[in-house]
Scaffold this active site. Structure first.
Site, PDB file in Angstrom:
ATOM      1  N   ASP A 116       0.830  -1.209   0.000  1.00 27.02           N
ATOM      2  CA  ASP A 116       0.000   0.000   0.000  1.00 27.02           C
ATOM      3  C   ASP A 116       0.868   1.265   0.000  1.00 27.02           C
ATOM      4  O   ASP A 116       1.613   1.514   0.952  1.00 27.02           O
ATOM      5  CB  ASP A 116      -0.899  -0.075   1.248  1.00 27.02           C
ATOM      6  N   ASP A 184     -10.530   4.110  -1.403  1.00 24.98           N
ATOM      7  CA  ASP A 184     -11.131   3.099  -0.517  1.00 24.98           C
ATOM      8  C   ASP A 184     -12.663   3.047  -0.636  1.00 24.98           C
ATOM      9  O   ASP A 184     -13.331   4.077  -0.638  1.00 24.98           O
ATOM     10  CB  ASP A 184     -10.796   3.400   0.945  1.00 24.98           C
TER      11      ASP A 184
END
Ligand code: GLA
Length: 374
Positions: A116, A184
């Site tokens: 990430d 997200d």
């Protein structure tokens, strides 16, 4: 296919949570439906020792024992890190320790890494140009890929950098098996639909071994109604998206289990051609998405995106779906054969809902693989 801790447990994930979810993966029938990876997301990381070796924090007393436990259930274990010095949640990242961390994961028996970007961004911001920052990101992703390869253990490599810089164009070239295409997801229809229906024009970049990832599932987390979660599953299946459940598997309602384990929906998602579906028809708030399947049938989803509670009726000429009659259809969620379709397909779709069909060429009724009676 699998499960990830972030959407439901976020920073409360622990060894006990992972064991509980692995147990539930089996007892709920999720594993047998094809969900195999149990992925620990952010907040597992502890400190590095004097040799630079990373250890888990107190929530994860023994990562190797956890991997053994998960493997013992016929499942695989995933983990999370960042190419930056810190992760999104501020824990230790892999910057400057890529080989060491990859080796640690392999020694533990890890099967999947979500990598990430977050913590690398402050360093990228200091690069002399946008092009240099882009190169820095590519190098960072390449470096971890090389480190994973060097371990000799097959580890799925999941890129997470929120779909920046058209990652679908270069994600495979830095070793990615999947890459997030979006920011997200959250547990609301607005978020899910914005992401799912936003996956237009990306189909050509996905295929076996290198997938677009519109983020993890929210099915069963409570923020959407059943029609909306049905849309979520149907759309992700039509998109050939990774199916990573994000709910508490140990406390699923029968409705949630049914949504996540519908065999026909999973077969659409996992079809061996690996073709990502595309939007082929729009009329106001109604849309049709089509995914060609290996056996020459097509999965077709008719969606009603209208922001009102009324059901809608779509009338779609077969030709708009790339089909020529005669064709016959099976309604996937209703598990009902629809027989031969007329030249213009009429479907009734609930608000925020979907009608999902498998449409096959020919006049024969859908037999679900049962042999003809003698
Ligand atoms: C980012 C990712 C999420 C999750 C969190 C964890 O926001 O996109 O999927 O991994 O970090 O901190």
């Amino acid at each position: 296919m699998g499960w990830n801790s972030w959407n439901h447990f976020a920073s409360t994930v622990s060894d006990a949570v992972i064991r509980g979810q692995a147990d539930a993966m089996v007892s709920s029938g999720m594993r047998d439906a094809g969900y195999i990876y149990v992925n620990v997301d952010d907040t597992w990381e502890g400190e590095r020792d004097s040799k630079g070796v990373l250890h888990p924090n107190a929530k994860f007393p023994d990562m190797k024992a956890l991997a053994d436990y998960v493997h013992g259930k016929g499942l695989k274990l995933g983990i999370y890190s960042s190419p930056g010095p810190k992760t999104c949640a501020g824990y230790e990242g892999s910057y400057g320790h890529e080989e060491q961390d990859a080796k640690t994961y392999a020694d533990w028996g890890i099967d999947y890494l979500k990598y990430d970007l977050c913590g690398l961004r402050p360093l990228m911001a200091k690069a002399p140009s946008k092009a240099a920052a882009h190169q820095m990101m590519l190098e960072a992703y390449r470096r971890m890929h090389a480190a994973l390869r060097k371990t000799g253990r097959p580890i799925v490599y999941s890129l997470c950098q929120y779909g920046k810089d058209d990652v679908w164009k270069w994600g495979a070239s830095v070793g990615g098996n999947l890459w997030r295409t979006t920011e997200d997801i959250s547990d609301s229809y607005l978020s899910m639909a914005g992401i799912g229906f936003g996956q237009i024009d990306l189909a050509r970049y996905a295929g076996p071994g290198h997938w677009n990832d519109p983020d993890m599932l929210e099915v069963g987390n409570g923020g959407m109604n059943e029609d909306e979660y049905r849309t979520h599953m149907s759309l992700w299946a039509l998109l050939a998206a990774p199916l990573l459940a994000g709910n508490d598997l140990s406390a699923m309602t029968p409705a949630t289990t049914a949504l996540l384990t519908n065999r026909e929906v999973i077969a659409i998602d996992q079809d061996r051609s690996g073709i990502q579906g595309e939007r082929v028809w729009v009329e106001g708030a109604l849309e049709a998405w089509v995914k060609p399947l290996a056996d020459h049938s097509k999965a077709v989803g008719f969606f009603n995106r209208a922001d009102k509670t009324a059901t809608a009726e779509a009338q779609v000429p077969l030709a708009k779906l790339g089909l020529q009659g005669p064709v016959h259809a099976h309604d996937v969620w209703k598990n009902k054969d629809l027989g031969v379709l007329p030249e213009t397909v009429r479907v009734t779709i609930p608000a925020h809902g979907v009608a999902l069909m498998i449409i096959r060429p020919g006049p024969a009724p859908h037999t679900q693989g049962s042999p003809p009676q003698a």
